[in-house]
Motif scaffolding. Structure first.
Motif, short mmCIF file in Angstrom:
data_model
loop_
_atom_site.label_atom_id
_atom_site.label_comp_id
_atom_site.label_asym_id
_atom_site.label_seq_id
_atom_site.Cartn_x
_atom_site.Cartn_y
_atom_site.Cartn_z
N ALA A 139 54.79 48.02 83.99
CA ALA A 139 55.95 47.84 83.12
C ALA A 139 56.84 49.07 83.15
N VAL A 140 56.23 50.26 83.14
CA VAL A 140 57.00 51.50 83.21
C VAL A 140 57.74 51.59 84.55
N ALA A 141 57.09 51.18 85.62
CA ALA A 141 57.75 51.15 86.93
C ALA A 141 58.96 50.23 86.90
N GLY A 142 58.81 49.09 86.22
CA GLY A 142 59.93 48.17 86.07
C GLY A 142 61.05 48.77 85.24
N MET A 143 60.68 49.55 84.20
CA MET A 143 61.69 50.21 83.36
C MET A 143 62.53 51.18 84.18
N TYR A 144 61.86 51.99 85.00
CA TYR A 144 62.60 52.95 85.82
C TYR A 144 63.40 52.26 86.91
N THR A 145 62.90 51.15 87.41
CA THR A 145 63.69 50.37 88.37
C THR A 145 64.97 49.90 87.72
N GLY A 146 64.85 49.35 86.52
CA GLY A 146 66.02 48.83 85.81
C GLY A 146 67.03 49.91 85.49
N THR A 147 66.55 51.05 84.99
CA THR A 147 67.50 52.09 84.56
C THR A 147 68.15 52.79 85.73
N TYR A 148 67.47 52.88 86.90
CA TYR A 148 68.07 53.54 88.05
C TYR A 148 68.79 52.57 88.97
N ILE A 149 68.96 51.34 88.49
CA ILE A 149 69.89 50.40 89.11
C ILE A 149 71.04 50.15 88.16
N GLY A 150 70.72 50.04 86.87
CA GLY A 150 71.73 49.77 85.85
C GLY A 150 71.90 50.90 84.87
N GLY A 151 71.04 50.93 83.85
CA GLY A 151 71.19 51.98 82.84
C GLY A 151 70.18 51.83 81.72
N SER A 152 70.41 52.51 80.62
CA SER A 152 69.47 52.53 79.51
C SER A 152 69.29 51.16 78.88
N ILE A 153 70.31 50.31 78.97
CA ILE A 153 70.18 48.95 78.44
C ILE A 153 69.03 48.23 79.14
N ASN A 154 68.98 48.36 80.45
CA ASN A 154 67.91 47.71 81.23
C ASN A 154 66.56 48.35 80.95
N PHE A 155 66.55 49.67 80.81
CA PHE A 155 65.33 50.42 80.48
C PHE A 155 64.71 49.90 79.19
N ASN A 156 65.53 49.78 78.16
CA ASN A 156 65.04 49.34 76.85
C ASN A 156 64.69 47.86 76.82
N ALA A 157 65.43 47.05 77.56
CA ALA A 157 65.15 45.61 77.58
C ALA A 157 63.76 45.34 78.15
N ILE A 158 63.43 46.03 79.23
CA ILE A 158 62.11 45.84 79.86
C ILE A 158 61.02 46.43 78.98
N ALA A 159 61.31 47.58 78.36
CA ALA A 159 60.33 48.20 77.45
C ALA A 159 59.99 47.30 76.28
N LEU A 160 60.98 46.63 75.74
CA LEU A 160 60.76 45.72 74.61
C LEU A 160 59.93 44.51 75.03
N HIS A 161 60.24 43.98 76.21
CA HIS A 161 59.54 42.77 76.66
C HIS A 161 58.05 43.04 76.86
N TYR A 162 57.73 44.18 77.47
CA TYR A 162 56.34 44.51 77.76
C TYR A 162 55.68 45.33 76.64
N GLN A 163 56.42 45.52 75.53
CA GLN A 163 55.93 46.22 74.34
C GLN A 163 55.57 47.68 74.64
N VAL A 164 56.22 48.26 75.63
CA VAL A 164 56.03 49.67 75.91
C VAL A 164 56.60 50.50 74.76
N SER A 165 57.67 50.00 74.14
CA SER A 165 58.30 50.72 73.03
C SER A 165 57.36 50.88 71.84
N GLU A 166 56.31 50.05 71.77
CA GLU A 166 55.34 50.17 70.68
C GLU A 166 54.25 51.19 70.99
N ALA A 167 54.16 51.62 72.26
CA ALA A 167 53.21 52.67 72.64
C ALA A 167 53.95 54.01 72.53
#
Length: 389
Positions: A139-167
């Motif tokens: 999930a973290v790998a996906g977050m960095y993929t999203g943010t280094y293609i798009g931005g923080s919006i993508n980073f947070n969207a993936i973090a929320l989906h995989y509940q990384v934001s709760e860790a």
């Protein structure tokens, strides 16, 4: 009561958190960054890089807080001053230049997106972050993929989906490392085109003939300043209204479209100060970016931060090698490659700052467009990488 409030304001514990002090320090940093360009060695580095470095040092020394700690001034720069600077800078855009710069920048941006995915995959197998992170590593790998293609919006969207934001520790470490690695890459994309152009000259698509254009004195009348600020502030207001009624369209698209339309009117073209005011506001944005390079925050999350820093550092290195390497083979304009890479890693705001800093007004609008495209693609590609891994 008045004495108590004044004592609190100027007590050592609160002084550096005072918004007025932070705002003044940011302006001082911009002044000295510009002053350093009076010297030949300082001019080689450039004002944008100096302001990032100065504020990074001030933040790590505790003179001003990091933007990661939050402050009304930093919030104001991100929410108001950066968009205002973008709007005013775009009022000087020549539409004729877009025909030459648009398609090459789009191609380089798409190449950069592929380079990001390649970088994530290489880092995954070299660093093996799952050993330190565990089941959330993909999930973290996906977050960095999203943010280094798009931005923080993508980073947070993936973090929320995989509940990384709760860790808590993991999410904090991931955010800190993102800022610490992203900031040096902003500096790199400002430095590399200048040196690569000397060693491997490339024909520029459509560049200003005066490389010091942004550093010259520009006359600004009260009428022009009032007009620029009025257009910018009202344009931002209208953009927010349009984004509210049409949420499927990013607000930055409305903002840049309005600026682009206004820029074609002769009355707006005759306004003085567009470069000076716009570039100053962008420099303030870069100053805040510099404070995000918080080494203390990196130490606070332990060995996890080290693993993530190695993962993201290798990711960005591979991204840079691929986009600049392939771009070199294609004999692409170095400035175009740099802005495209910054649109990937930093998003449309830093892509605009990069284009402005490189004195490439022809890349401003394309930079916004590809940055917005990254916001649209980043989440999808990030999810795909997370699921594959």
């Amino acid at each position: 009561m008045r004495k108590t409030s004044l004592f609190f304001l100027f007590s050592p514990m609160s002084f550096t958190q005072e918004p007025l002090f932070i705002a003044g320090t940011l302006c001082v940093a911009v002044f000295f960054a510009q002053w350093l360009t009076r010297f030949s060695w300082g001019r080689t580095v450039g004002t944008p890089i100096w302001v990032i470095l100065i504020c990074a040092v001030l933040s790590n020394l505790g003179v001003i807080p990091s933007a990661m700690e939050g402050n009304a001034i930093y919030d104001g720069v991100f929410v108001y001053l950066a968009p205002l600077g973008i709007f005013i800078a775009l009022l000087g855009v020549d539409l004729k230049s877009l025909k030459k710069a648009g398609l090459p920048l789009l191609l380089m941006f798409l190449l950069g997106s592929v380079a990001t995915v390649v970088g994530v995959l290489v880092s995954w197998y070299v660093v093996n972050p799952a050993a330190e992170i565990g089941s959330l590593a993909s999930a973290v790998a996906g977050m960095y993929t999203g943010t280094y293609i798009g931005g923080s919006i993508n980073f947070n969207a993936i973090a929320l989906h995989y509940q990384v934001s709760e860790a808590g520790n993991l999410f904090a470490a991931a955010t800190v490392v993102d800022n610490l690695i992203g900031t040096p890459w902003i500096i790199a994309t400002l430095i590399l085109p200048k040196y690569l152009q000397r060693v491997f000259p490339r024909k520029k698509l459509n560049s200003s003939s005066d490389g010091e254009k942004l550093a010259t004195i520009e006359y600004i009348s009260i009428g022009s300043l009032a007009s620029l600020l009025a257009l910018g502030l009202l344009g931002m207001t209208l953009s927010k209204v349009l984004a509210f009624h049409f949420p499927q369209v990013p607000e930055i698209i409305f903002l840049t479209t309005l600026a682009l339309i206004l820029a074609q009117f002769s009355g707006v073209q005759q306004l003085y100060g567009k470069q000076t005011v716009g570039f100053f506001l962008i420099l303030l944005f870069l100053a805040v970016i510099g404070t995000l390079c918080d080494l203390g925050a990196l130490q606070g999350v332990g060995s996890l931060a080290g693993t993530l820093a190695l993962f993201v550092g290798l990711l960005v290195l591979v991204h840079g090698l691929v986009i600049f390497g392939v771009g070199a083979l294609l004999k692409m304009d170095w400035d175009v490659i740099a802005v495209a890479s910054q649109a990937n890693v930093g998003g449309n705001t830093t892509a605009l700052a990069s284009a402005e800093s490189l004195n490439r007004p022809d890349l401003l609008i394309p930079g916004v467009l590809v940055g917005s495209l990254g916001n649209a693609l980043g989440t999808y590609i990030g999810f795909a990488v997370a699921e594959i891994l």
